[in-house]
Motif scaffolding. Structure first.
Motif, PDB file in Angstrom:
ATOM      1  N   GLY A  30       0.817  -1.198   0.000  1.00 11.72           N
ATOM      2  CA  GLY A  30       0.000   0.000   0.000  1.00 11.72           C
ATOM      3  C   GLY A  30       0.847   1.243   0.000  1.00 11.72           C
ATOM      4  N   LEU A  31       0.179   2.369   0.237  1.00 13.58           N
ATOM      5  CA  LEU A  31       0.843   3.669   0.288  1.00 13.58           C
ATOM      6  C   LEU A  31       0.948   4.091   1.748  1.00 13.58           C
ATOM      7  CD1 LEU A  31       1.883   6.310  -1.023  1.00 13.58           C
ATOM      8  CD2 LEU A  31      -0.518   7.047  -1.146  1.00 13.58           C
ATOM      9  N   VAL A  32       2.154   4.480   2.161  1.00 15.01           N
ATOM     10  CA  VAL A  32       2.383   4.872   3.544  1.00 15.01           C
ATOM     11  C   VAL A  32       3.380   6.021   3.567  1.00 15.01           C
ATOM     12  CG1 VAL A  32       4.240   3.183   3.874  1.00 15.01           C
ATOM     13  CG2 VAL A  32       2.925   3.968   5.854  1.00 15.01           C
ATOM     14  N   GLN A  33       3.291   6.851   4.578  1.00 13.62           N
ATOM     15  CA  GLN A  33       4.246   7.952   4.738  1.00 13.62           C
ATOM     16  C   GLN A  33       5.552   7.439   5.338  1.00 13.62           C
ATOM     17  OE1 GLN A  33       2.225  11.007   7.036  1.00 13.62           O
ATOM     18  NE2 GLN A  33       1.594  12.044   5.152  1.00 13.62           N
ATOM     19  N   ALA A  34       6.619   8.151   5.068  1.00 17.89           N
ATOM     20  CA  ALA A  34       7.915   7.811   5.653  1.00 17.89           C
ATOM     21  C   ALA A  34       7.791   7.738   7.173  1.00 17.89           C
ATOM     22  CB  ALA A  34       8.952   8.842   5.255  1.00 17.89           C
ATOM     23  N   LEU A  60       9.618   2.892   7.684  1.00 17.56           N
ATOM     24  CA  LEU A  60       9.767   2.849   6.232  1.00 17.56           C
ATOM     25  C   LEU A  60      10.344   4.140   5.687  1.00 17.56           C
ATOM     26  CD1 LEU A  60       6.519   0.909   5.449  1.00 17.56           C
ATOM     27  CD2 LEU A  60       8.787   0.266   4.612  1.00 17.56           C
ATOM     28  N   LYS A  61      11.149   3.981   4.629  1.00 21.95           N
ATOM     29  CA  LYS A  61      11.808   5.090   3.966  1.00 21.95           C
ATOM     30  C   LYS A  61      11.364   5.144   2.506  1.00 21.95           C
ATOM     31  CE  LYS A  61      15.982   4.191   6.734  1.00 21.95           C
ATOM     32  NZ  LYS A  61      17.432   3.879   6.650  1.00 21.95           N
ATOM     33  N   SER A  82       5.913   7.526   0.782  1.00 23.70           N
ATOM     34  CA  SER A  82       6.010   8.940   0.408  1.00 23.70           C
ATOM     35  C   SER A  82       6.843   9.704   1.437  1.00 23.70           C
ATOM     36  CB  SER A  82       4.615   9.547   0.304  1.00 23.70           C
ATOM     37  OG  SER A  82       3.972   9.513   1.570  1.00 23.70           O
ATOM     38  N   SER A  83       7.524  10.730   0.940  1.00 22.61           N
ATOM     39  CA  SER A  83       8.390  11.529   1.835  1.00 22.61           C
ATOM     40  C   SER A  83       7.632  12.678   2.474  1.00 22.61           C
ATOM     41  CB  SER A  83       9.581  12.059   1.055  1.00 22.61           C
ATOM     42  OG  SER A  83       9.137  12.823  -0.047  1.00 22.61           O
TER      43      SER A  83
END
Length: 125
Positions: free
Chosen positions: A10-14, A86-87, A124-125
């Motif tokens: 999925g999509l996750v923030q840094a 996560l990075k 995402s950063s």
């Protein structure tokens, strides 16, 4: 017939977390190592972590050690990858894999005969 079904991307923030799952069937599990690989656009498939199914001993790539944890549930024939901190550079398609040769040589893709379809992880950063 061997089947590996990976999911959980999925999509996750840094700085966030995700847990990937891989449900396996059709294997004599004690004979196999299972692993996670990842592939970013225009890059080669990269080893992330592996686990010996018989005793659960894990092995993680240096790039993810301390942030990612591989594990397995031998009752439900499921392997997991818990990904923390996560990075953006962790962004890739993640694949689960199974192979007998992975017991001795866990990092090369050639050690694995069976692969899941892949699950996209975007940080995402």
């Amino acid at each position: 017939q061997v089947q590996l079904k990976d999911s959980g991307g999925g999509l996750v923030q840094a700085g966030g977390s995700l847990r990937l799952s891989c449900v396996a069937s059709g294997l004599t599990f004690s004979d196999y190592a299972m692993a996670w690989f990842r592939q970013a656009p225009e890059r080669e498939r990269e080893f992330v972590a592996a686990i010996r199914w018989s005793d659960g001993i894990p092995y993680h790539a240096d790039s993810v050690a301390g942030r990612f944890t591989i594990s397995r549930d031998d009752v439900n024939n499921t392997m997991y990858l818990q990904m923390n901190s996560l990075k953006p550079e962790d962004t890739a398609v993640y694949y689960c894999a199974a192979g007998e040769n992975g017991l001795n040589k866990p990092t090369p893709t050639q050690s694995y005969d069976y692969w899941g379809q892949g699950t996209q992880v975007t940080v995402s950063s």
